[in-house]
Design a protein around this motif. Structure first.
Motif, PDB file in Angstrom:
ATOM      1  N   PHE A 143     -15.192  42.848  94.860  1.00 34.92           N
ATOM      2  CA  PHE A 143     -15.574  43.867  93.887  1.00 34.92           C
ATOM      3  C   PHE A 143     -14.631  45.069  93.918  1.00 34.92           C
ATOM      4  O   PHE A 143     -14.349  45.661  92.872  1.00 34.92           O
ATOM      5  CB  PHE A 143     -17.029  44.291  94.093  1.00 34.92           C
ATOM      6  CG  PHE A 143     -17.984  43.318  93.464  1.00 34.92           C
ATOM      7  CD1 PHE A 143     -18.144  43.263  92.090  1.00 34.92           C
ATOM      8  CD2 PHE A 143     -18.700  42.427  94.246  1.00 34.92           C
ATOM      9  CE1 PHE A 143     -18.993  42.343  91.496  1.00 34.92           C
ATOM     10  CE2 PHE A 143     -19.553  41.503  93.669  1.00 34.92           C
ATOM     11  CZ  PHE A 143     -19.706  41.462  92.288  1.00 34.92           C
ATOM     12  N   GLU A 170     -16.670  38.105  89.541  1.00 37.10           N
ATOM     13  CA  GLU A 170     -16.431  39.550  89.349  1.00 37.10           C
ATOM     14  C   GLU A 170     -15.268  39.816  88.384  1.00 37.10           C
ATOM     15  O   GLU A 170     -15.070  40.934  87.930  1.00 37.10           O
ATOM     16  CB  GLU A 170     -16.193  40.258  90.691  1.00 37.10           C
ATOM     17  CG  GLU A 170     -14.893  39.952  91.406  1.00 37.10           C
ATOM     18  CD  GLU A 170     -14.884  38.615  92.119  1.00 37.10           C
ATOM     19  OE1 GLU A 170     -15.959  38.004  92.237  1.00 37.10           O
ATOM     20  OE2 GLU A 170     -13.806  38.179  92.556  1.00 37.10           O
TER      21      GLU A 170
ATOM     22  N   SER B 110     -21.519  46.956  96.586  1.00 41.88           N
ATOM     23  CA  SER B 110     -21.217  45.612  96.068  1.00 41.88           C
ATOM     24  C   SER B 110     -22.403  45.057  95.296  1.00 41.88           C
ATOM     25  O   SER B 110     -22.235  44.424  94.242  1.00 41.88           O
ATOM     26  CB  SER B 110     -20.872  44.667  97.217  1.00 41.88           C
ATOM     27  OG  SER B 110     -19.689  45.076  97.820  1.00 41.88           O
ATOM     28  N   ILE B 111     -23.617  45.296  95.812  1.00 43.00           N
ATOM     29  CA  ILE B 111     -24.813  44.787  95.139  1.00 43.00           C
ATOM     30  C   ILE B 111     -24.989  45.486  93.782  1.00 43.00           C
ATOM     31  O   ILE B 111     -25.354  44.861  92.783  1.00 43.00           O
ATOM     32  CB  ILE B 111     -26.061  44.956  96.034  1.00 43.00           C
ATOM     33  CG1 ILE B 111     -25.937  44.024  97.249  1.00 43.00           C
ATOM     34  CG2 ILE B 111     -27.350  44.635  95.269  1.00 43.00           C
ATOM     35  CD1 ILE B 111     -26.976  44.227  98.316  1.00 43.00           C
ATOM     36  N   LEU B 113     -22.620  46.626  91.914  1.00 45.36           N
ATOM     37  CA  LEU B 113     -21.629  46.048  90.993  1.00 45.36           C
ATOM     38  C   LEU B 113     -22.054  44.663  90.535  1.00 45.36           C
ATOM     39  O   LEU B 113     -21.802  44.259  89.405  1.00 45.36           O
ATOM     40  CB  LEU B 113     -20.252  46.001  91.663  1.00 45.36           C
ATOM     41  CG  LEU B 113     -19.568  47.355  91.789  1.00 45.36           C
ATOM     42  CD1 LEU B 113     -18.375  47.268  92.716  1.00 45.36           C
ATOM     43  CD2 LEU B 113     -19.130  47.862  90.429  1.00 45.36           C
ATOM     44  N   MET B 114     -22.715  43.927  91.439  1.00 44.05           N
ATOM     45  CA  MET B 114     -23.236  42.607  91.076  1.00 44.05           C
ATOM     46  C   MET B 114     -24.277  42.757  89.965  1.00 44.05           C
ATOM     47  O   MET B 114     -24.323  41.961  89.022  1.00 44.05           O
ATOM     48  CB  MET B 114     -23.869  41.963  92.317  1.00 44.05           C
ATOM     49  CG  MET B 114     -24.307  40.546  92.129  1.00 44.05           C
ATOM     50  SD  MET B 114     -22.940  39.405  92.057  1.00 44.05           S
ATOM     51  CE  MET B 114     -22.785  38.992  93.768  1.00 44.05           C
ATOM     52  N   GLY B 115     -25.119  43.803  90.072  1.00 41.58           N
ATOM     53  CA  GLY B 115     -26.119  44.082  89.036  1.00 41.58           C
ATOM     54  C   GLY B 115     -25.441  44.411  87.716  1.00 41.58           C
ATOM     55  O   GLY B 115     -25.851  43.939  86.647  1.00 41.58           O
ATOM     56  N   LEU B 117     -22.644  43.411  86.801  1.00 40.66           N
ATOM     57  CA  LEU B 117     -22.025  42.176  86.308  1.00 40.66           C
ATOM     58  C   LEU B 117     -22.980  41.427  85.370  1.00 40.66           C
ATOM     59  O   LEU B 117     -22.552  40.848  84.366  1.00 40.66           O
ATOM     60  CB  LEU B 117     -21.663  41.302  87.508  1.00 40.66           C
ATOM     61  CG  LEU B 117     -20.758  40.113  87.274  1.00 40.66           C
ATOM     62  CD1 LEU B 117     -19.413  40.558  86.750  1.00 40.66           C
ATOM     63  CD2 LEU B 117     -20.556  39.343  88.583  1.00 40.66           C
ATOM     64  N   ALA B 118     -24.278  41.473  85.692  1.00 35.39           N
ATOM     65  CA  ALA B 118     -25.272  40.790  84.845  1.00 35.39           C
ATOM     66  C   ALA B 118     -25.250  41.374  83.430  1.00 35.39           C
ATOM     67  O   ALA B 118     -25.262  40.633  82.435  1.00 35.39           O
ATOM     68  CB  ALA B 118     -26.656  40.926  85.457  1.00 35.39           C
TER      69      ALA B 118
END
Lengths: 255, 208
Positions: A143, A170, B110-111, B113-115, B117-118
């Motif tokens: 990320f 990502e 990171s989490i 950014l993962m959210g 990403l959705a």
């Protein structure tokens, strides 16, 4: 990971690689492929070539993102394709006021990108235009790399992004950052999940082996053209082997 | 024509060939050399990581000094990067303060950014129909929706019958797996071709 292949698998593997290499050399000697000819048209590369030519006129940049493949792993192969295209594009844009910029997510790829940029400027006799910071390591975790790279489009007036390397899902953040600034995104990777994500988020996604043909399409020369032909020959061979094996099994044969 | 980097090319070809032979021919001399070269590569990759961090700092230091937009973000990056480095040197990677940094900052970021990403993917899916309208885009989106619906349990209904127990597994295991295998075969052939181009000295990603 197995340290080596043994028995029939080892011999077959070696035979496969030797035959592949021999065919590449023989075809190169017998038939010199012309850049752009003998290749099926791919819109992604036509648009990319046009965008690269326009960057010189519009005073904007090209950005090549090399991903996060470790050089001790086969995942680095797709980034090596990116380095070949980087070299070729620098030759085209060497006289531009805004030279091409490359980003990488691992230290070794960062060094290779810097070295490739330097060599390309030297070859184009434009060494004074070379800047070491035009090859950047933008982050060392997936990320961090994606976020660091997405800002290149904004900070460096990028007109086209060529994402060619090993990425995870990502990569959608990079593609989104690019489209937010109306920059063209042509992207290909070796990762299945990232390919699915890129199909939705990139302007021109490259599917499967299309990304490995980039050198042939942009005119990198050398063995790029013939390796595409040999890939096709072996693909047909594999298709025949799979269909033959399935038929053999269907008819009651024991393998 | 002057050949580019003849020594580097010769070293790359020789080492590449020995590593390849060590993979296919299980003789002690080849496998031993292969492991030795791979260990050297791992050590060099570690050293290259330090060069990468210096490169990252150089760029952001220059950006900070230019006083242009984004200089604050560059300052935050430099302070956090070298602060974490100093802290890790002083304590140890496994110490409580370094672990706290990792668990309280790196993982949540990171989490988050993962959210993000959705949302990015949802937006990309909507734009796909506008950007590349056609049968394949509709098929792609339709399949994605069916897979998502088959993976969730709706409130009061639970897993959707047929979709979750029949259609979703079939889509994932038959057409998706077949397509993925086809793509992977292409990727494998491309990887072999790229490796051979380097081994034959046609591609020189080491530049100079």
């Amino acid at each position: 990971m197995t340290a080596y292949l043994t028995g029939a698998a080892g011999i077959l593997g070696l035979l496969f690689v030797v035959l592949f290499g021999l065919l590449m050399v023989v075809l190169r000697v017998v038939k010199q492929p012309q850049p752009g000819r003998d290749l099926r048209p791919l819109r992604a590369f036509s648009r990319l070539r046009r965008a690269v030519n326009l960057t010189v006129e519009s005073g904007q940049r090209l950005h090549i993102s090399l991903g996060r493949g470790e050089i001790t792993h086969p995942k680095a192969a797709v980034a090596f394709v990116g380095l070949s295209t980087l070299e070729r594009f620098v030759e085209i844009t060497a006289v531009s006021d805004r030279p091409a910029v490359a980003s990488a997510g691992t230290g070794p790829l960062g060094i290779l990108a810097r070295s490739t940029l330097h060599a390309a400027y030297k070859a184009a006799d434009q060494e004074r235009r070379y800047r070491a910071t035009n090859a950047r390591v933008t982050g060392l975790t997936p990320f961090a790399y994606a976020v660091g790279t997405m800002f290149i489009t904004e900070d460096d007036a990028v007109a086209a992004n060529f994402l060619v390397g090993s990425f995870g899902p990502e990569v959608a953040l990079i593609a989104d950052g690019s489209s937010g600034h109306d920059a063209l995104t042509v992207a290909g990777t070796d990762n299945i999940a990232a390919q699915a994500v890129l199909y939705a988020s990139a302007d021109e996604p490259l599917i499967g082996e299309e990304v490995y043909a980039a050198g042939a399409y942009v005119g990198s020369g050398g063995l790029h053209g013939t390796s595409v032909v040999v890939q096709d020959i072996f693909r047909w061979f594999l298709i025949a082997a799979m269909v033959g094996g399935a038929l053999f099994k269907l008819l009651g044969g024991a393998l | 024509m002057k050949m580019k980097a003849p020594l580097a090319t010769a070293v790359a070809m020789a080492v590449g060939l020995l590593v390849l032979v060590g993979y296919f021919i299980p003789l002690q001399i080849f496998t031993g050399l292969r492991m030795l070269f791979l260990q050297w590569a791992v050590i060099l990759a570690g050293a290259a990581l330090v060069v990468g961090v210096i490169n990252l700092s150089q760029y952001h230091w220059a950006k900070m000094r230019r006083r242009g937009p984004g200089r604050l973000a560059s300052a935050v990056l430099i302070v956090s990067l070298w602060g974490t480095f100093a802290l890790t040197l002083f304590f140890a990677p496994a110490s409580a303060p370094v672990q706290w940094l990792f668990q309280a900052i790196v993982i949540p970021a990171s989490i988050a950014l993962m959210g993000l990403l959705a949302f990015t993917l949802t937006y990309a899916a909507v734009r796909l129909l506008r950007r590349r309208p056609g049968l394949f885009s509709v098929l792609f989106l339709g399949t994605a929706v069916l897979i998502l619906l088959g993976a969730v349990a709706l409130p009061g209904v639970g897993p959707l019958p047929f979709l979750s127990d029949t259609l979703r597994p079939w889509l994932a295991q038959v057409p998706a797996a077949a397509g993925a295998r086809g793509i992977l075969l292409g990727v494998a052939l491309g990887t072999v071709a790229t490796g051979l181009r380097i081994l034959l000295g046609s591609d020189r990603p080491y530049g100079e």
